[in-house]
Scaffold this motif. Sequence first.
Motif, PDB file in Angstrom:
ATOM      1  N   UNK A   1       0.836  -1.207   0.000  1.00  0.00           N
ATOM      2  CA  UNK A   1       0.000   0.000   0.000  1.00  0.00           C
ATOM      3  C   UNK A   1       0.875   1.262   0.000  1.00  0.00           C
ATOM      4  N   UNK A   2       1.944   1.245   0.793  1.00  0.00           N
ATOM      5  CA  UNK A   2       2.865   2.396   0.791  1.00  0.00           C
ATOM      6  C   UNK A   2       3.362   2.656  -0.628  1.00  0.00           C
ATOM      7  N   UNK A   3       3.747   1.562  -1.312  1.00  0.00           N
ATOM      8  CA  UNK A   3       4.297   1.708  -2.667  1.00  0.00           C
ATOM      9  C   UNK A   3       3.269   2.321  -3.614  1.00  0.00           C
ATOM     10  N   UNK A   4       2.048   1.795  -3.576  1.00  0.00           N
ATOM     11  CA  UNK A   4       1.016   2.282  -4.499  1.00  0.00           C
ATOM     12  C   UNK A   4       0.660   3.733  -4.171  1.00  0.00           C
ATOM     13  N   UNK A   5       0.539   4.040  -2.885  1.00  0.00           N
ATOM     14  CA  UNK A   5       0.152   5.395  -2.488  1.00  0.00           C
ATOM     15  C   UNK A   5       1.249   6.397  -2.864  1.00  0.00           C
TER      16      UNK A   5
END
Length: 410
Positions: A155-159
């Motif tokens: 999620x960190x990566x996508x955000x």
Amino acid sequence: MALIVQKYGGTSVADLEKIRNAARRIKASHDNGDQVVVVVSARAGVTNRLIRDAKSLQAEPDGREMDLLLTVGEQETMALTAMALHALGVSAVSRTGAQAGIFTDSAHTRARIRKISGGDLREQLDQGNVVIVAGFQGISEEGQVTTFGRNASDLTAVALASALNAETCQILTDVDGVFTADPRLIPEARKIEEISYDEMLELAGAGSKVVQSRAVEFAKNYGIELVVRSSFNNNPGTVVKEEVASMEDVAVRGVALEKDQAKVVLSNVPDIPGTAAKLFQVLAEDEINVDMIVQNIGRAGKANVTFTIAVEDTYRAERAVHRWIEEVGAKSKVSIIDQIAKVSVVGVGMRSHTGVAATMFTALAEAGVNIQLISTSEIKISVAIDLAKAEEACRVVHSAFQLAREAPSP
Ligand code: ADP
Ligand code: ASP
Ligand code: MG
């Protein structure tokens, strides 16, 4: 020059040699002229060990302390990765979630991202630095460290990819991409070239942990294309993207397995309006995620209600159900059966192909697998079965839909 986000999962940074391997890959992208933001997970096993340590001191540890503890795992990896890059002559800086300006609500251990300011990421990238960001963490408006829930470095990566308008978001992991089933369970599973967000979302929600479901949801909402690929080789991987018409050509894209399920059976439930509403309200108040639900036809004013939950919620669910029994003054009996698994088939092609349920249930019947509960969505069919039969059930369903790799020609 493109801005790319690369996320390295726990197995891809498990030891120093793997961290060096990740650093070499990052260097190759950087040498290529790309601006690279790297998101790292804790080294494989670290988060589990920290959780075990915490729970052996206290059954339900304080959320704030838990978050301070768990973020250590990612923080360790980010600094080691920066050092490995320095050793290769690449200028790199690491940032915690807070330093990267990832702001969240204050729900410790399951925080939601509110906004991303990016901190000084842009300046660092413009100065030619690789920026390494610790995954799965942020900071609340009150200045407290928060985490987003298990597997949420994705999620960190996508955000970050969305906030920085990145050209691509790569999820680098320990398998070659998204397969028709977990390749560790079904070696003949085939790598999928392209999969729609909705299929990936359903597979992730049904137990295929290769990409975390909230990350897929975020990617879908913001139109971020994901590439899931191995950190150990250069094979092309799987693209997770907007649905295209040809994706409906096959009925089933993949099979997912979720172990660690439990079944709660309530008998003698008053068959009157509002009973189920109250029951599930009580469960929701205690933040128990209910999955499949079945209520049979009431007889003599009484019905049976059965639902599944994650096995780790068993104790809390039992407590909540007893509270409901007291509140509604029912004479209901509750029994909880663990050792349950859920097997699901997923595919956007289900919308236009008939007979998917029949094929799945026939395969299970022929293998002597008893179906305990069934639930469906437009693009998914799930069954709850005995855990002991779970792997066999996956295998027979996978082969019933002919999902296996073609055997190499002799
Ligand atoms: P990471 O540490 O890189 O985040 P995860 O362990 O979270 O990696 O996810 C990768 C694992 O997901 C694989 O090792 C594989 O066993 C499992 N997996 C489950 N279902 C699938 C699937 N359909 N395709 C690929 N991998 C899957
Ligand atoms: N380290 C965290 C976990 O194990 C987050 C992640 O790896 O994505 O759940
Ligand atoms: Mg993962």
